[in-house]
Write a protein that holds these residues in place. Sequence first.
Motif, PDB file in Angstrom:
ATOM      1  N   ARG A   1       0.988  -1.414   0.204  1.00 57.28           N
ATOM      2  CA  ARG A   1       0.322   0.018  -0.091  1.00 57.28           C
ATOM      3  C   ARG A   1       0.635   1.030  -0.126  1.00 57.28           C
ATOM      4  NH1 ARG A   1      -4.235  -2.535   3.231  1.00 57.28           N
ATOM      5  NH2 ARG A   1      -2.960  -2.372   5.207  1.00 57.28           N
ATOM      6  N   ALA A   2       1.600   0.931   0.789  1.00 60.18           N
ATOM      7  CA  ALA A   2       2.859   2.416   0.823  1.00 60.18           C
ATOM      8  C   ALA A   2       3.679   2.638  -0.657  1.00 60.18           C
ATOM      9  CB  ALA A   2       3.825   2.657   2.041  1.00 60.18           C
ATOM     10  N   LYS A   3       3.577   1.426  -1.522  1.00 62.30           N
ATOM     11  CA  LYS A   3       4.444   1.664  -2.212  1.00 62.30           C
ATOM     12  C   LYS A   3       3.463   2.302  -3.099  1.00 62.30           C
ATOM     13  CE  LYS A   3       5.607  -0.822  -6.162  1.00 62.30           C
ATOM     14  NZ  LYS A   3       6.145  -2.202  -7.111  1.00 62.30           N
ATOM     15  N   LYS A   4       2.240   2.147  -3.178  1.00 61.09           N
ATOM     16  CA  LYS A   4       1.163   2.327  -4.505  1.00 61.09           C
ATOM     17  C   LYS A   4       1.509   4.103  -3.828  1.00 61.09           C
ATOM     18  CE  LYS A   4      -3.418   1.847  -6.202  1.00 61.09           C
ATOM     19  NZ  LYS A   4      -4.895   1.020  -6.213  1.00 61.09           N
ATOM     20  N   ALA A   5       1.158   4.362  -2.202  1.00 64.62           N
ATOM     21  CA  ALA A   5       0.999   5.621  -2.092  1.00 64.62           C
ATOM     22  C   ALA A   5       2.012   6.896  -2.662  1.00 64.62           C
ATOM     23  CB  ALA A   5       0.445   5.719  -0.325  1.00 64.62           C
ATOM     24  N   ALA A   6       3.229   5.836  -2.375  1.00 63.66           N
ATOM     25  CA  ALA A   6       4.435   6.234  -2.567  1.00 63.66           C
ATOM     26  C   ALA A   6       4.296   7.148  -4.574  1.00 63.66           C
ATOM     27  CB  ALA A   6       6.121   6.403  -2.572  1.00 63.66           C
ATOM     28  N   TRP A   7       4.366   6.000  -5.496  1.00 59.71           N
ATOM     29  CA  TRP A   7       3.605   6.564  -6.885  1.00 59.71           C
ATOM     30  C   TRP A   7       2.105   7.060  -7.076  1.00 59.71           C
ATOM     31  CZ3 TRP A   7      -1.189   5.423  -9.348  1.00 59.71           C
ATOM     32  CH2 TRP A   7      -1.111   5.595 -11.054  1.00 59.71           C
ATOM     33  N   LYS A   8       1.809   7.189  -6.313  1.00 54.11           N
ATOM     34  CA  LYS A   8       0.073   7.955  -6.474  1.00 54.11           C
ATOM     35  C   LYS A   8       0.904   9.492  -6.176  1.00 54.11           C
ATOM     36  CE  LYS A   8      -4.275   8.160  -4.951  1.00 54.11           C
ATOM     37  NZ  LYS A   8      -4.735   7.555  -4.030  1.00 54.11           N
TER      38      LYS A   8
ATOM     39  N   LYS B   1       3.120  10.712  -9.378  1.00 54.50           N
ATOM     40  CA  LYS B   1       1.969  11.021  -9.858  1.00 54.50           C
ATOM     41  C   LYS B   1       1.763  12.746  -9.746  1.00 54.50           C
ATOM     42  CE  LYS B   1       0.175   8.451 -13.442  1.00 54.50           C
ATOM     43  NZ  LYS B   1       0.382   7.997 -14.449  1.00 54.50           N
ATOM     44  N   MET B   2       1.293  12.953  -8.541  1.00 57.15           N
ATOM     45  CA  MET B   2       0.718  14.085  -8.132  1.00 57.15           C
ATOM     46  C   MET B   2       1.206  15.201  -8.510  1.00 57.15           C
ATOM     47  SD  MET B   2      -1.979  13.811  -6.950  1.00 57.15           S
ATOM     48  CE  MET B   2      -2.939  13.562  -4.716  1.00 57.15           C
ATOM     49  N   ARG B   3       2.282  15.187  -8.180  1.00 51.74           N
ATOM     50  CA  ARG B   3       3.848  15.734  -8.199  1.00 51.74           C
ATOM     51  C   ARG B   3       4.315  15.956  -9.694  1.00 51.74           C
ATOM     52  NH1 ARG B   3       9.227  16.040  -8.145  1.00 51.74           N
ATOM     53  NH2 ARG B   3       9.537  13.793  -7.885  1.00 51.74           N
ATOM     54  N   THR B   4       4.208  15.470 -10.749  1.00 49.97           N
ATOM     55  CA  THR B   4       4.914  15.005 -11.762  1.00 49.97           C
ATOM     56  C   THR B   4       3.521  15.331 -12.896  1.00 49.97           C
ATOM     57  OG1 THR B   4       4.871  12.882 -12.058  1.00 49.97           O
ATOM     58  CG2 THR B   4       6.470  14.095 -11.357  1.00 49.97           C
ATOM     59  N   VAL B   5       2.547  15.251 -12.708  1.00 54.19           N
ATOM     60  CA  VAL B   5       0.952  15.240 -13.463  1.00 54.19           C
ATOM     61  C   VAL B   5       0.119  16.368 -12.892  1.00 54.19           C
ATOM     62  CG1 VAL B   5      -0.441  13.430 -15.018  1.00 54.19           C
ATOM     63  CG2 VAL B   5       2.109  12.732 -14.514  1.00 54.19           C
ATOM     64  N   PRO B   6       0.024  17.146 -13.575  1.00 51.64           N
ATOM     65  CA  PRO B   6      -1.114  18.121 -13.231  1.00 51.64           C
ATOM     66  C   PRO B   6      -1.920  17.730 -12.939  1.00 51.64           C
ATOM     67  CG  PRO B   6       0.802  19.342 -14.780  1.00 51.64           C
ATOM     68  CD  PRO B   6       1.128  17.642 -14.768  1.00 51.64           C
ATOM     69  N   ASP B   7      -2.812  17.055 -14.362  1.00 51.63           N
ATOM     70  CA  ASP B   7      -4.275  16.594 -14.305  1.00 51.63           C
ATOM     71  C   ASP B   7      -4.484  15.541 -13.037  1.00 51.63           C
ATOM     72  OD1 ASP B   7      -4.505  18.664 -16.076  1.00 51.63           O
ATOM     73  OD2 ASP B   7      -4.717  17.380 -17.725  1.00 51.63           O
TER      74      ASP B   7
ATOM     75  N   GLY C   1      -7.843  15.885 -10.965  1.00 49.04           N
ATOM     76  CA  GLY C   1      -8.697  14.394 -11.386  1.00 49.04           C
ATOM     77  C   GLY C   1      -9.470  13.457  -9.730  1.00 49.04           C
ATOM     78  N   GLN C   2      -7.602  13.154  -9.017  1.00 48.63           N
ATOM     79  CA  GLN C   2      -8.102  12.612  -7.458  1.00 48.63           C
ATOM     80  C   GLN C   2      -8.412  12.942  -6.694  1.00 48.63           C
ATOM     81  OE1 GLN C   2      -6.190  10.046  -6.152  1.00 48.63           O
ATOM     82  NE2 GLN C   2      -5.932   8.572  -8.771  1.00 48.63           N
ATOM     83  N   GLN C   3      -8.404  15.196  -6.541  1.00 46.96           N
ATOM     84  CA  GLN C   3      -8.676  15.954  -5.358  1.00 46.96           C
ATOM     85  C   GLN C   3     -10.715  15.669  -6.088  1.00 46.96           C
ATOM     86  OE1 GLN C   3      -7.268  18.944  -6.136  1.00 46.96           O
ATOM     87  NE2 GLN C   3      -5.864  19.150  -4.262  1.00 46.96           N
ATOM     88  N   LEU C   4     -10.274  15.716  -7.170  1.00 46.03           N
ATOM     89  CA  LEU C   4     -12.429  15.424  -7.959  1.00 46.03           C
ATOM     90  C   LEU C   4     -12.686  13.941  -7.462  1.00 46.03           C
ATOM     91  CD1 LEU C   4     -12.401  17.466 -11.281  1.00 46.03           C
ATOM     92  CD2 LEU C   4     -13.794  18.037  -8.762  1.00 46.03           C
TER      93      LEU C   4
END
Length: 149
Positions: free
Chosen positions: A32-39, A42-48, A52-55
């Motif tokens: 789960r931690a690995k997935k969270a780090a991936w996320k 992504k949040m840091r590098t892909v603006p959209d 999308g996550q926030q929505l």
Amino acid sequence: MEEVPCCHCGGFFVPSPKHKNQIYCMKPDCRRAKKAAWKREKMRTVPDFKLGQQLSNKKWAKANPDYWKEYRRENPEKTERNRQLQIVRNRRRSKKPNGASVSDHLVIAKVDASKPNKFNPIGQYYLVPMIAKVDALKVRIFEISTGCQ
Ligand SMILES: [Zn+2]
């Protein structure tokens, strides 16, 4: 294959031969931690991606209004951990006008410049918050060559 420490739990494990750069072990919490780090990455590098996550978080929270209340009631330990981490995040955010954070200032004040610094940052340590009412956290620190973020 050599054992390496997991980026999340600090336990040693043998990376799978298919994933030689594996830095998280296979425990459910660590995956789960690995997935969270991936996320986070992504949040840091892909603006959209962040938008999308926030929505979708907002939509989900609206549909499940009692979830976090229930979660905090059923997981007092995790709630406490999160509360302490939030204190650390808040402290990091509270910058002084000259750019130094409050905690930098406190840390610097405790260093005795007349003695050589023999601090070896590998081993077992207690992280002691600099306000009295918060409990200390016990942590293990390993030297890692694979580069955990
Ligand atoms: Zn692990």
